[in-house]
Design an enzyme around this catalytic site. Structure first.
Site, PDB file in Angstrom:
ATOM      1  N   LYS A   1       0.836  -1.207   0.000  1.00  0.00           N
ATOM      2  CA  LYS A   1       0.000   0.000   0.000  1.00  0.00           C
ATOM      3  C   LYS A   1       0.864   1.247   0.000  1.00  0.00           C
ATOM      4  CE  LYS A   1      -3.910  -1.808   2.691  1.00  0.00           C
ATOM      5  NZ  LYS A   1      -4.942  -1.610   1.653  1.00  0.00           N
TER       6      LYS A   1
ATOM      7  N   ARG B   1     -10.377 -11.206   2.142  1.00  0.00           N
ATOM      8  CA  ARG B   1     -11.246 -12.233   1.541  1.00  0.00           C
ATOM      9  C   ARG B   1     -10.579 -13.599   1.561  1.00  0.00           C
ATOM     10  NH1 ARG B   1     -11.641  -8.829  -3.912  1.00  0.00           N
ATOM     11  NH2 ARG B   1     -11.570  -7.202  -2.319  1.00  0.00           N
TER      12      ARG B   1
HETATM   13  N1  BES Z   1      -8.067  -3.647   4.613  1.00  0.00           N
HETATM   14  C1  BES Z   1      -8.243  -3.233   3.264  1.00  0.00           C
HETATM   15  C2  BES Z   1      -9.531  -2.436   3.057  1.00  0.00           C
HETATM   16  C3  BES Z   1      -9.567  -1.070   3.684  1.00  0.00           C
HETATM   17  C4  BES Z   1      -9.190   0.039   2.955  1.00  0.00           C
HETATM   18  C5  BES Z   1     -10.033  -0.895   4.965  1.00  0.00           C
HETATM   19  C6  BES Z   1      -9.247   1.293   3.516  1.00  0.00           C
HETATM   20  C7  BES Z   1     -10.095   0.352   5.528  1.00  0.00           C
HETATM   21  C8  BES Z   1      -9.696   1.443   4.805  1.00  0.00           C
HETATM   22  C9  BES Z   1      -8.297  -4.447   2.351  1.00  0.00           C
HETATM   23  O1  BES Z   1      -7.525  -5.520   2.747  1.00  0.00           O
HETATM   24  C10 BES Z   1      -7.758  -4.018   1.019  1.00  0.00           C
HETATM   25  O2  BES Z   1      -6.614  -3.716   0.951  1.00  0.00           O
HETATM   26  N2  BES Z   1      -8.623  -3.999   0.006  1.00  0.00           N
HETATM   27  C11 BES Z   1      -8.236  -3.610  -1.293  1.00  0.00           C
HETATM   28  C12 BES Z   1      -8.809  -4.611  -2.248  1.00  0.00           C
HETATM   29  C13 BES Z   1      -8.264  -4.489  -3.637  1.00  0.00           C
HETATM   30  C14 BES Z   1      -6.819  -4.898  -3.667  1.00  0.00           C
HETATM   31  C15 BES Z   1      -9.087  -5.381  -4.556  1.00  0.00           C
HETATM   32  C16 BES Z   1      -8.797  -2.223  -1.582  1.00  0.00           C
HETATM   33  O3  BES Z   1      -9.924  -1.944  -1.197  1.00  0.00           O
HETATM   34  O4  BES Z   1      -8.068  -1.426  -2.152  1.00  0.00           O
HETATM   35 MN    MN Z   2      -5.537  -5.346   2.041  1.00  0.00          MN
END
Ligand code: BES
Ligand code: MN
Ligand code: ZN
Length: 503
Positions: free
Chosen positions: A281, A355
């Site tokens: 990230k 997931r």
């Molecule tokens: N934990 C994150 C989702 C999240 C994002 C929670 C911002 C709280 C605040 C999750 O694991 C994630 O990284 N999701 C990705 C999915 C994508 C790679 C398909 C996302 O939402 O960017």
């Molecule tokens: Mn994630």
């Protein structure tokens, strides 16, 4: 926080601060008491009009040292019970915030008002106790010094006029305090930084709570997870020096015929920190990813409350826990893992890890032949785009189950909003090399539904609902009952759901 109950006239209450809840002027023909003429004068000046969010401090010459008038807003007979409840609880939240600004330690609250006619004494007391706990919360564990004005109230006293209501009120307070305290427990877990809350520690806390509550708890360590065949959970955890855990909690009420029935299974995402893994990230806001275990925290807290409330409901809690880190042993984009029901997943993006660990937990849930399964997860950033910090995304395969959740949401004010699981979303998740991909290869958009569709393929053979709580778990804005940071969102919703589900 200590909550005392005092019966007697308002006049005799010699307290440091007393909060009175008042309606807008027009309908303000409230009971006469020692403060009546003073209050009438304030209304005449229009400095305070009884609107929701309004508060004003007065310094009366007799009775309480300080008097806090708190607006209840419009409260006609037509107001819906759920709206009334939320207005009332928010008003209490405003009262607590006002008292804290003056570093008041002991706030008395008058339980006389239109709410008593609406809810009765028992529910009024429950709502008050719950709101007091929620509003009084601050996460101060890591502060070396705390200014007086940021300290929580030490004590509140509920003033009632009639001794005969005391028993009912006590019972309401007990329930409200259980709900409030477990919500704050979830907030504490959410707010605890990841260096102090790796999967092993989170699992240990779950086990400690289970022991205190005298319910069954099994903690599977890395070896146990391998034996269960949970390759997706293992894969997410393998890049971290802090190994994953899989925690199973079980509450079976005693002497209940229902206990023989199939259970309600609650599943919570427990990523103790989400760097994104090799699909790392950006740095901005990455610190918020300490909240990525909110689902697990909410499940643990809900079960704690269910046990303390002795609800006649057989409940299982499943909490897959892992730390998603990059590193020499981390899983790679393109890796293929196998879940405990034999399905294979192409890990196209290591940041879609929630997931993955839920896939194993949802597949595991099948063995209970559950009455229903509800999972909670900070699953997607896309849910922010869809709903902002106003509601959790609701998905599922059973409209009656989702209807029940919507009802609980309306009652508690912890909103949910249903989003679709169109067939296309399942199509997008198809993989060339495995049974399914963890991110869609094709068109962008609809991220929350894509994530939910992925989960749906593992929630087979039972009624299932999924709550995407990513935006609700850690709001960025202070609200009267929910300070920014870990919100405990979902605890009140699920407790309400469990209370109604047992009916
Ligand atoms: N934990 C994150 C989702 C999240 C994002 C929670 C911002 C709280 C605040 C999750 O694991 C994630 O990284 N999701 C990705 C999915 C994508 C790679 C398909 C996302 O939402 O960017
Ligand atoms: Mn994630
Ligand atoms: Zn995550």
């Amino acid at each position: 926080m200590e909550i005392q109950i005092n019966a007697g006239k308002l006049e005799t209450a010699k307290c440091p601060a007393l909060a009175l809840f008042l309606l807008p002027e027009a309908s303000n023909a409230s009971a006469k008491n020692v403060y009546s003429s003073l209050i009438a004068r304030v209304y005449r000046q229009k400095d305070f009009t009884g609107k929701l969010e309004e508060t004003v401090w007065l310094y009366p010459l007799e009775g309480a040292e300080r008097l806090l008038l708190v607006g209840l807003g419009e409260w006609s007979n037509k107001i819906k019970e759920n709206d009334a409840r939320q207005n009332f609880q928010n008003a209490i939240g405003h009262a607590v915030q006002a008292a804290r600004k003056l570093a008041i330690e002991d706030l008395s609250v008058s339980l006389e008002g239109p709410f008593v006619e609406k809810f009765g004494y028992r529910l009024t007391a429950q709502y008050v106790a719950e709101a007091l706990c929620l509003a009084n919360y601050r996460f101060l564990k890591y502060k070396s010094t705390v200014p007086d004005k940021e300290k929580p109230l030490q004590k509140t006293t509920l003033l009632i006029s009639d001794e005969r209501q005391a028993a009912e009120i006590k019972e309401g307070v007990r329930i409200g305090q259980i709900i409030g305290a477990w919500t704050c427990f979830a907030r504490d877990l959410q707010n605890t930084p990841s260096n102090d809350l790796p999967p092993g520690r989170l699992a240990e806390i779950a086990a400690e709570k289970a022991a205190a509550l005298k319910i069954a708890c099994t903690v599977h360590d890395e070896k146990g997870i391998r034996e269960l065949g949970m390759g997706a959970l293992l894969g997410v955890g393998q890049g971290s020096v802090n190994p994953p855990r899989f925690v199973v909690l079980e509450y079976k009420p005693q002497n209940q015929s229902r206990a023989e029935n199939s259970p309600l299974v609650l599943v919570g995402k427990g990523i103790t920190f989400d760097t994104g893994g090799i699909s790392i990230k950006p740095a901005d806001d990455m610190d918020l990813m300490k909240h990525d275990m909110s689902g697990a925290a909410v499940v643990l807290a809900t079960i704690g409350a269910v046990v303390q409330l002795q609800l006649p409901l057989h409940v299982i809690g499943l909490m897959p826990m892992a730390e998603n880190m990059p590193g020499g042993s981390a899983q790679r984009p393109g890796d293929i893992v196998r879940t405990c029901n034999g399905k294979t997943i192409e890990v196209a993006d290591t940041d879609a890890e929630g997931r993955l660990i839920l896939a194993d937990a949802l597949a595991y849930a099948q063995r209970y032949k559950p009455k229903a399964v509800i999972d909670l997860a900070t699953l997607t950033g896309a849910i922010y785009t869809a709903l902002g910090e106003t509601a959790a995304g609701l998905f599922g395969n059973d409209s009656a189950l989702m209807m029940r959740l919507k009802k609980s949401a309306e009652r508690t004010g912890e909103r949910v909003w249903e989003l679709p699981l169109f067939p296309e979303f399942f199509e997008y998740m198809k993989s060339d090399v495995a049974d399914i991909r963890n991110i869609a290869a094709k068109p962008s958009g609809g991220g929350a539904s894509k994530g939910a569709a992925f989960l749906a393929t593992f929630a087979e053979g039972y009624k299932w609902a999924h709550l995407d709580i990513a935006a609700m778990a850690h709001p960025r804005e202070d609200k009267p009952l929910v300070p920014k940071g870990g919100s405990g969102y979902g605890v009140r919703l699920l407790i309400q759901f469990c209370r109604d589900f047992g009916e």
